[in-house]
Design an enzyme around this catalytic site. Sequence first.
Site, PDB file in Angstrom:
ATOM      1  N   ASP A  32      -0.908  -0.530  -0.883  1.00  0.00           N
ATOM      2  CA  ASP A  32      -2.557  -0.864  -1.009  1.00  0.00           C
ATOM      3  C   ASP A  32      -3.106  -1.880   0.063  1.00  0.00           C
ATOM      4  O   ASP A  32      -2.071  -2.848   0.394  1.00  0.00           O
ATOM      5  CB  ASP A  32      -2.458  -1.830  -2.265  1.00  0.00           C
ATOM      6  CG  ASP A  32      -2.565  -0.775  -3.568  1.00  0.00           C
ATOM      7  OD1 ASP A  32      -2.511   0.027  -3.525  1.00  0.00           O
ATOM      8  OD2 ASP A  32      -2.223  -1.590  -4.676  1.00  0.00           O
ATOM      9  N   ASP A  82      -5.989   9.811 -12.327  1.00  0.00           N
ATOM     10  CA  ASP A  82      -5.417   8.803 -13.275  1.00  0.00           C
ATOM     11  C   ASP A  82      -5.586   9.103 -14.639  1.00  0.00           C
ATOM     12  O   ASP A  82      -6.922   9.466 -15.220  1.00  0.00           O
ATOM     13  CB  ASP A  82      -6.133   7.545 -13.075  1.00  0.00           C
ATOM     14  CG  ASP A  82      -5.948   6.980 -11.599  1.00  0.00           C
ATOM     15  OD1 ASP A  82      -5.271   7.422 -10.997  1.00  0.00           O
ATOM     16  OD2 ASP A  82      -6.725   5.940 -11.251  1.00  0.00           O
TER      17      ASP A  82
END
Lengths: 222, 259
Positions: free
Chosen positions: B18, B137
């Site tokens: 990230d 997701d």
Amino acid sequence: MSENVKKQNLSDTPHLGGREEESGGGGIGIITYGAGNIFSLTAALERLGIAYGMITNEADFKLYDRYIIPGVGHAGAAMHKLEKTGLVPKIKALNKPTLGICVGMQLLTSYSEEGNSDLLNIIPVKTLKFANNTSFKVPHTGWNRVYPEKENKLFENIPNGSHFYFVHSYFIEYNPVYILSSTTYINKFSASIWLDNFYGVQFHPEKSGTYGETLLINFSKI
Amino acid sequence: MTCETHNMLAKRIIPCLDVKGGRTVKGVNFIDLRDAGDPVELAWNYSRQGADELVFLDITATVERRKTMVELVKAVARQINIPFTIGGGINEIADADALLNAGADKISINSAAVRNPALIDELAKAFGVQFVVIAVDTRAIAGKNIVHLNGGRIATEKETLDWILEAESRGAGEILLTSMDHDGTKAGFDNTFLKLVNDAVNIPVIASGGAGSVQHFVDVFEKSNVDAALAASVFHYGEILIPDLKKILRQNNIEVREI
């Protein structure tokens, strides 16, 4: 990406030519014809300290001692773009080491099933589509083992069965005359081919870890 | 000689980083890193350990995002000799074009594709299917797997398998499937649903969400036969070292890349 395009460190590189009547100072000329991004390839050559520059017209060829034909995407479309440069007769007549990468390798063959396209026909083998097979996904994407089948400097210091990174839906048929190394996915195919001064690799050496880098270094010394 | 029918394609191990404003945001405790917040140094370290591929997720939430992503991609492409994917806020062809030219091998699209599925067709046509990773997701609601947005917070009306099949037919080259029910639990991947998806598509599937131990990676490959497994914290915190992971996978007769 202008800062990457015309980088030449020819003075940093030992003179490796000499076999050809016209020496270009040892560098690699990348044949530029608009088929795909070459940032990663030029970045790899820079990391390895291999001098290179871009070839956009016939006069550029004499500046270099070996050549790379890059390429991603549709083989027929790539051939069409290459023809538009007017460089095809010159490429077919090259006698210095020349390496086609991925679709650049497929261009060396006579024909591709992708768009039923006639290609350079420098190496008389065909580029075929992988057959539908429920146990194998297409494109062939990822790291697969490459087995050299002939003695050649291109695979020097690279162990038999090393992994290289592939992304392709079409493959070059296995032919014992022109094979340099093979890989098996759905069927056994040409991971690399070789005829005289022409070499092709289906995988991406610039994305294939340290063995890919070794292969690029080997090519820079062929 | 290799056996003609055995698939020798290596299962891929993918650390996910990230990044915010050009810096990695999750803690990292590699002892030999000079700057644990430098995504390029971290990426280089992973490539040296034997990671097969990297995913960078840019979570910068400013108008400067495209610029910082392009700079990150260029820096990574200059230094790293394995493929990598960049994701985060890619909404249009121009974003993708800038990232391709900066050296990205693939881009990952999530909510932009859900909002505008035709974006997948446009990207595949412009850059080839191999460039287009669709990140999905998923979370189970009343026994159904439902596509979620915003890190699992917002449910959509799409059933996950239907959406994945639509994405494939539109030109997705790969699916990055994160189970939000498993993500962060360290209790293992969602092997049952991953197998269902993997059997239904003819493009590579990357499993994500739930990695907590080496055995979880063995399980996900053995039980679902996915092409790759992604994880973040177990790698960042040094709980699993990639050479050890690959050694165990190899001992379980799972084909992995040797370096």
